[in-house]
Every structure is written in C-alpha cells, then in structure tokens.
Motif scaffolding. Structure first.
Motif, PDB file in Angstrom:
ATOM      1  N   ARG A  53      -5.218  12.536  13.839  1.00  0.00           N
ATOM      2  CA  ARG A  53      -5.272  13.106  15.179  1.00  0.00           C
ATOM      3  C   ARG A  53      -4.118  14.072  15.455  1.00  0.00           C
ATOM      4  N   GLY A  54      -3.248  14.270  14.460  1.00  0.00           N
ATOM      5  CA  GLY A  54      -2.156  15.223  14.616  1.00  0.00           C
ATOM      6  C   GLY A  54      -0.911  14.666  15.266  1.00  0.00           C
ATOM      7  N   VAL A  55      -0.817  13.335  15.405  1.00  0.00           N
ATOM      8  CA  VAL A  55       0.381  12.718  15.957  1.00  0.00           C
ATOM      9  C   VAL A  55       1.479  12.718  14.892  1.00  0.00           C
ATOM     10  N   LEU A  56       2.671  13.144  15.254  1.00  0.00           N
ATOM     11  CA  LEU A  56       3.790  13.133  14.311  1.00  0.00           C
ATOM     12  C   LEU A  56       4.331  11.707  14.210  1.00  0.00           C
ATOM     13  N   MET A  57       4.189  11.112  13.032  1.00  0.00           N
ATOM     14  CA  MET A  57       4.638   9.741  12.805  1.00  0.00           C
ATOM     15  C   MET A  57       5.995   9.776  12.107  1.00  0.00           C
ATOM     16  N   VAL A  58       7.017   9.250  12.776  1.00  0.00           N
ATOM     17  CA  VAL A  58       8.349   9.178  12.183  1.00  0.00           C
ATOM     18  C   VAL A  58       8.555   7.736  11.721  1.00  0.00           C
ATOM     19  N   PRO A  59       8.618   7.496  10.405  1.00  0.00           N
ATOM     20  CA  PRO A  59       8.565   6.129   9.877  1.00  0.00           C
ATOM     21  C   PRO A  59       9.830   5.326  10.149  1.00  0.00           C
ATOM     22  N   ASP A  60       9.642   4.014  10.165  1.00  0.00           N
ATOM     23  CA  ASP A  60      10.734   3.093  10.436  1.00  0.00           C
ATOM     24  C   ASP A  60      11.896   3.235   9.475  1.00  0.00           C
ATOM     25  N   ILE A  61      11.614   3.454   8.195  1.00  0.00           N
ATOM     26  CA  ILE A  61      12.712   3.485   7.221  1.00  0.00           C
ATOM     27  C   ILE A  61      13.646   4.661   7.448  1.00  0.00           C
ATOM     28  N   LEU A  62      13.192   5.636   8.227  1.00  0.00           N
ATOM     29  CA  LEU A  62      14.068   6.728   8.664  1.00  0.00           C
ATOM     30  C   LEU A  62      14.577   6.485  10.087  1.00  0.00           C
ATOM     31  N   ALA A  63      13.661   6.205  11.007  1.00  0.00           N
ATOM     32  CA  ALA A  63      14.009   6.178  12.427  1.00  0.00           C
ATOM     33  C   ALA A  63      14.981   5.068  12.793  1.00  0.00           C
ATOM     34  N   ASN A  64      14.807   3.871  12.219  1.00  0.00           N
ATOM     35  CA  ASN A  64      15.657   2.760  12.667  1.00  0.00           C
ATOM     36  C   ASN A  64      16.737   2.400  11.658  1.00  0.00           C
ATOM     37  N   SER A  66       3.335  19.101   1.205  1.00  0.00           N
ATOM     38  CA  SER A  66       2.252  18.837   2.158  1.00  0.00           C
ATOM     39  C   SER A  66       2.012  17.341   2.343  1.00  0.00           C
ATOM     40  N   LEU A  67       3.102  16.612   2.582  1.00  0.00           N
ATOM     41  CA  LEU A  67       3.042  15.174   2.778  1.00  0.00           C
ATOM     42  C   LEU A  67       3.323  14.825   4.240  1.00  0.00           C
ATOM     43  N   THR A  68       2.906  13.653   4.649  1.00  0.00           N
ATOM     44  CA  THR A  68       3.354  13.148   5.947  1.00  0.00           C
ATOM     45  C   THR A  68       4.810  12.715   5.811  1.00  0.00           C
ATOM     46  N   TYR A  69       5.468  12.529   6.947  1.00  0.00           N
ATOM     47  CA  TYR A  69       6.867  12.090   6.889  1.00  0.00           C
ATOM     48  C   TYR A  69       6.978  10.682   6.301  1.00  0.00           C
ATOM     49  N   ARG A  70       5.991   9.821   6.551  1.00  0.00           N
ATOM     50  CA  ARG A  70       6.036   8.478   5.978  1.00  0.00           C
ATOM     51  C   ARG A  70       5.908   8.548   4.449  1.00  0.00           C
ATOM     52  N   GLU A  71       4.973   9.347   3.997  1.00  0.00           N
ATOM     53  CA  GLU A  71       4.803   9.505   2.546  1.00  0.00           C
ATOM     54  C   GLU A  71       6.066  10.080   1.922  1.00  0.00           C
ATOM     55  N   ALA A  72       6.605  11.117   2.547  1.00  0.00           N
ATOM     56  CA  ALA A  72       7.799  11.764   1.994  1.00  0.00           C
ATOM     57  C   ALA A  72       8.985  10.816   1.958  1.00  0.00           C
ATOM     58  N   ALA A  73       9.196  10.059   3.044  1.00  0.00           N
ATOM     59  CA  ALA A  73      10.335   9.133   3.105  1.00  0.00           C
ATOM     60  C   ALA A  73      10.208   8.050   2.045  1.00  0.00           C
ATOM     61  N   THR A  74       9.008   7.491   1.906  1.00  0.00           N
ATOM     62  CA  THR A  74       8.814   6.420   0.929  1.00  0.00           C
ATOM     63  C   THR A  74       8.957   6.941  -0.496  1.00  0.00           C
ATOM     64  N   ILE A  75       8.382   8.092  -0.778  1.00  0.00           N
ATOM     65  CA  ILE A  75       8.470   8.654  -2.129  1.00  0.00           C
ATOM     66  C   ILE A  75       9.912   8.977  -2.492  1.00  0.00           C
ATOM     67  N   LEU A  76      10.639   9.601  -1.582  1.00  0.00           N
ATOM     68  CA  LEU A  76      12.053   9.903  -1.824  1.00  0.00           C
ATOM     69  C   LEU A  76      12.835   8.633  -2.136  1.00  0.00           C
ATOM     70  N   ALA A  77      12.620   7.597  -1.330  1.00  0.00           N
ATOM     71  CA  ALA A  77      13.358   6.348  -1.507  1.00  0.00           C
ATOM     72  C   ALA A  77      12.987   5.670  -2.828  1.00  0.00           C
ATOM     73  N   ALA A  82       0.828  -1.205   0.000  1.00  0.00           N
ATOM     74  CA  ALA A  82       0.000   0.000   0.000  1.00  0.00           C
ATOM     75  C   ALA A  82       0.865   1.259   0.000  1.00  0.00           C
ATOM     76  N   GLN A  83       1.930   1.247   0.805  1.00  0.00           N
ATOM     77  CA  GLN A  83       2.842   2.388   0.835  1.00  0.00           C
ATOM     78  C   GLN A  83       3.511   2.603  -0.518  1.00  0.00           C
ATOM     79  N   LEU A  84       3.928   1.508  -1.154  1.00  0.00           N
ATOM     80  CA  LEU A  84       4.553   1.614  -2.473  1.00  0.00           C
ATOM     81  C   LEU A  84       3.564   2.146  -3.500  1.00  0.00           C
ATOM     82  N   ALA A  85       2.336   1.613  -3.495  1.00  0.00           N
ATOM     83  CA  ALA A  85       1.337   2.048  -4.470  1.00  0.00           C
ATOM     84  C   ALA A  85       1.061   3.542  -4.342  1.00  0.00           C
ATOM     85  N   ALA A  86       0.995   4.038  -3.107  1.00  0.00           N
ATOM     86  CA  ALA A  86       0.765   5.465  -2.900  1.00  0.00           C
ATOM     87  C   ALA A  86       1.929   6.290  -3.449  1.00  0.00           C
TER      88      ALA A  86
END
Length: 420
Positions: free
Chosen positions: A335-346, A394-405, A17-21
């Motif tokens: 809900r406004g929670v800042l989600m820092v994705p695994d592909i960046l954080a770990n 205007s992307l979430t960090y998960r969207e931005a990280a996946t798209i960049l990669a 799903a992340q890849l398709a987006a």
C-alpha cells in the motif's frame, strides 16, 4: 536451500522468515543458514517464589543467547505473563541483527520470566529476580552475556541482578548489566535512549517523505518504557501526537495531546485513561487513526493481516520489537506505507547500553550531552546505511536492514572460523 526449521506461528516464525529471505538474497549455503538460525545456548529454569502470604509459586524463566560471533551476548530481560521460549528465541535473534546493524560489538540474547509484575509486591519481584539470576548465573557475565531492562523490568531490577551476581563473584561487577541506576554506574541518558532513538529515526523518516515535523501528526501505542518518552520527544519536535494508549485504554485529541500534562496524569493515576483534555477511544482504533506517523511501541504482533488494510499512517516506526506480522508487513508495503523496522528504529537502547558497558569497563562517566550526541551519530549512520543499501537494490527498509545485519554477522563468523 534445503535446510529448514519448523517453528510455531508468531514472532519466531516472522524472525525465521526474515532471516530466510536475507539468506536467499545473499546466496548463503545451507550450513550458514542453519548456523544463523540456531541459538548458541538456551536455558530454561524454574523460579520458585515464597509469596508474602506464605504460599509458594513457581514460574518459568528463560535465557537465550543467539549469537556470539561479534562479541558477548546482549539483550533485555522481560517480566510478562505470556513469555515463552519461542518468544525469547525470536527476540534474541532480532537483538543479534540489531547489534550488527548499529555496529555494536555484541551478539544477541534475551531473557524472560513468565510472571505478571503488576500482581506482585516489590519484595516478591526482588525475590523472583534474585532467584532467576542465581539460576542463570553460570551463563551471564560482563564478557559473556549482559542483561538489560525490558518490558516489566527496570533499573531496580538491574540493581538486584548486579548485586546477586556480585555477591556470587565476591566483588562488585558493574558491567554485568546495563540500565542500572546512575548511583551504581548507570549511564546518563540510558533511561530515555530507546525512545530518543525512535523519535530521531521517526523524524528522519518524516524528512525523507517530505513531512515537516511542525505540520505532522502521530499516534503512539504504548506509554511506558519506550512510548512515553518517544511521544515526548516527538511533541518537543513540533509533531502533534494525537493519540496514545496503555494497557488500560487510549486517549485522543485531534489537535494534539499535551504530553507533559499527560505524563503528570499518568504519574498520579497510573494510566492514560481519564486524562482531561482528551476523549477516550478504543485502543485498537489508535492503530488505524488518520495520522502521518504510527509508532507501535508496546507488544509484538499488533499490526496483523486483519487490521493492516485499515492503517492510514504513511509511516510506521516500530518502537516495539516485532509489532508487525509478516502478513501485515506485506499488506502495508504494497500500500506504499514506509515501514521502518524495529532493528533500526528501537536500537537506541542497546547503543547506550553499549556506552554504559564501556564506561563501566573504564570506570568513567560521560556527560549526558556526550551520550546523546554519540547516540544520534550512531542512529543517523545506521539510517543512512539502510536507506543507501535499500535504494541501490530496490529493497524495503526491513529487507535492507536485515540483510545488512546478517551479512555483518556472517562475515564475523567466517573470519573467526569453526572451532575443530
């Protein structure tokens, strides 16, 4: 876009799903999407074991190499009872994006054996490791695919793999694995690299959200390979780590746990349970505690549609791979929670694995200070890249990280072209 792949629920469904987006955002064609979604090579093997009581058991082993466009495949090997092929496929795909995001010249891979290491002796685990290595030996190597430790494996596991592979080659090959013991060419700073990266990114996220570390609180799910040192580094930075958990239970102290003393307790007893100066809580409750930062650093899929609405943390830093389901991610983001994705954080582990591989190829060792400095530089640059990319679009960090990669992997693929 017309190409699609039917996948089971769980991590692989979330990964697709992340890849398709990302593909949709980038406007890539159907063939490119299929190329990015399909592993380049998969191997499933039987791993027989002669147990110490004389009986024989047979376990399933896997190695998935998702992509080679940017370099040899790289990824951990996990020993866990519930490992299956779809899980390994998802983890291999996430490794591809992780390496690209951190600008490490690797593709993604992952391996696993469906075994409970806690139910086996050291001798039995050595036999399983060596047999598994001999089965996948034709598809690994320092210029092909380089395993590393993951859940249920450690530097001793890597030493057994290195020795088995080297015996087959007829000479010592230190670069076939990373995460090795220092005495066998491992890198200084490698053991705590993933945790150090998680803590560094968590502190950057706190700063971005206006939190001072000395006035912030955190909960860490998992007190093993990632969570233990992540909690230690957060504690060192002044963050009050109010709760931690492991496979046996969870402990809580509103004023902050003494992480140094907790680590000594775990070394002595094997669990966080019963730690003096804490009160026991339900492990599931840890995820919904009133803290500033939540670090899920254990398993996939622990934040779900069922519990995401109760999460009180303002920031979630994914120390584990895929700890947040697609449904939970949407709920938390809304809900406004800042989600820092695994592909960046770990990603700290794969960054220092790369450093270890480079050192092996050079037959040279960097100082721990140099390793940690280079790691901080890489993690900080990746954070800034993601923040800037997300802000511009205007992307979430998960969207931005996946798209960049995905963009970086596709660029490498297009430059190389298709072999006729």
């Amino acid at each position: 876009m017309t190409w699609s792949q039917a996948v089971a629920e769980g991590p692989l469904g979330d990964a697709h799903a992340q890849l398709a987006a990302a593909v949709g955002h980038l406007g890539y064609d159907d063939g490119t999407h299929q190329m990015l979604a399909t592993p380049r090579r998969e191997m499933q093997v039987a791993v027989p074991l002669r147990r110490e009581d004389g009986s024989t058991a047979v376990y399933s082993g896997y190695r998935v190499q998702h992509n080679f466009s940017r370099g040899p495949a790289k990824g951990g090997l996990r020993f866990a009872p519930n490992v299956d092929l779809d899980e390994v496929r998802a983890l291999a795909m996430w490794m591809t994006w992780k390496c690209a995001l951190l600008d490490v010249p690797y593709g993604g891979a992952k391996g696993g054996v469906a075994i409970d290491p806690r139910a086996h002796t050291t001798l039995e685990l050595e036999r399983v490791t060596r047999r598994y290595t001999s089965e996948i030996l034709p598809i690994i190597g320092p210029e092909v695919d380089i395993p590393a430790p993951d859940m249920g494996t450690n530097e001793q596991t890597m030493a057994w793999i290195m020795d088995t592979y080297s015996a087959a080659m007829g000479h010592t090959v230190p670069g076939v694995v990373t995460g090795k013991p220092i005495a066998l060419g491992g890198s200084l700073g490698r053991a705590a690299a993933t945790s150090r990266g998680v803590a560094h990114i968590a502190l950057l996220a706190m700063e971005a959200q206006g939190f001072k570390a000395s006035h912030a609180s955190a909960a860490v799910q998992g007190f093993g390979k990632v969570g233990r040192d992540a909690a230690r580094f957060l504690d060192d930075a002044g963050v009050a780590v109010r709760a931690v958990s492991d496979i046996d239970g969870a402990v809580f102290n509103k004023e902050g746990l003494d992480i140094f003393a907790l680590a000594k307790h775990v070394d002595a007893t094997g669990t966080v349970v019963g730690f003096e100066g804490s009160e026991p809580i339900d492990p599931a409750e840890l995820l919904t505690l009133d803290v500033d930062v939540l670090v899920p650093a254990a398993l996939e899929g622990v934040l779900t549609g069922a519990n995401a609405g109760a999460v009180q943390a303002r920031i979630v830093v994914e120390g584990a791979n895929g700890p947040t389901t697609k449904e939970a991610d949407q709920i938390l983001t809304d809900r406004g929670v800042l989600m820092v994705p695994d592909i960046l954080a770990n990603a700290g582990g794969v960054v220092v694995s790369y450093f270890e591989w480079v050192q092996a190829n050079m037959a040279f060792q960097w100082s721990e200070q140099e390793v940690n400095s280079r790691l901080k530089e890489r993690m900080t640059k990746a954070w800034r890249d993601v923040v800037a990319f997300a802000g511009d679009r205007s992307l979430t960090y998960r969207e931005a990280a996946t798209i960049l990669a995905v963009q970086r992997v596709t660029e490498a693929h297009r430059l190389r072209g298709l072999y006729p």
